[in-house]
Design a protein around this motif. Structure first.
Motif: not given
Lengths: 118, 101
Positions: A22, A43, A65, A74
């Motif tokens: 990420t 995340i 995403y 996200i």
């Protein structure tokens, strides 16, 4: 605008992988180091929240995403469950709400957005 | 990256230096080590200078440590936290609960 989809097993073993992935995706649109740290934390906490509170883990977690010039959004979908209930005092929820610029929790999906400081 | 925990007793205070990441994968191990230290019933100093990353599971271990040390009438001090980790304490309200130097 670019879109990326990832799915990972709903297991704590994969959180560090997802954290790095990420961060790498977010760096594509030029977030600074502090913002990348926030995004990694975000995340991780979303996954920790889902793993700790909803034990059913047969299906993977699906992530979408959306990268724009000035923000990343996200969406994290847990198809093992129908409805996400949460306590606002939950530590993960507190962290998510304060680090994200926008959070939307609906049905079995958590949506977070982080804006780029200009 | 993982986690390594260094510990030593200085002037009757247990000084604990976690090195690495205290996350969902390593927090159980961290908890085990911390529980061993609690049994010694000494004041505890957590040196945070080598903690690279921490998540809510790591905070959870520290909160249970705080409860235990209070029950034993002992003190716990956290020092040298990196700014990104201090931020985590701040947004969860834990800067008001812990003694942080």
């Amino acid at each position: 605008m670019e879109k990326i989809k990832i799915q990972i097993p709903k297991k704590s073993d994969y959180i560090s992988t997802l954290r790095l992935t990420t961060s790498s995706i977010a760096s594509k649109i030029g977030f600074d180091i502090d913002a990348l740290e926030d995004i990694k934390m975000l995340i991780s906490e979303v996954c920790i929240f889902l793993i700790k509170n909803f034990k059913d883990d047969k299906n993977p977690i699906e992530l979408k995403y959306i990268l724009q010039n000035d923000k990343i959004s996200i969406s994290i979908l847990d198809t093992n469950i129908k409805e996400i209930n949460y306590d606002i005092e939950d530590m993960s929820i507190m962290i998510i709400k304060s680090l994200a610029d926008d959070v939307l929790i609906k049905n079995n999906e958590i949506n977070i957005t982080k804006n780029k400081l200009i | 990256m993982g986690l390594e925990i260094k510990k030593e007793v200085v002037d009757d205070v247990y000084e604990v230096t976690p090195v690495g990441e205290i996350d969902i994968m390593s927090s159980e191990e961290f908890k085990k080590e911390i529980n061993k230290i609690i049994e010694e019933k000494k004041d505890i100093k957590i040196n945070g200078e080598k903690i690279e990353y921490m998540d809510s599971t790591g905070l959870g271990v520290l909160i249970s440590l705080l409860k235990n040390t209070k029950e034993n009438d002992k003190k716990i001090i956290i020092k040298n936290l990196k700014p990104n980790i201090y931020k985590l304490f701040n947004i969860t309200g834990l800067t008001k609960v812990f003694e942080i130097e």
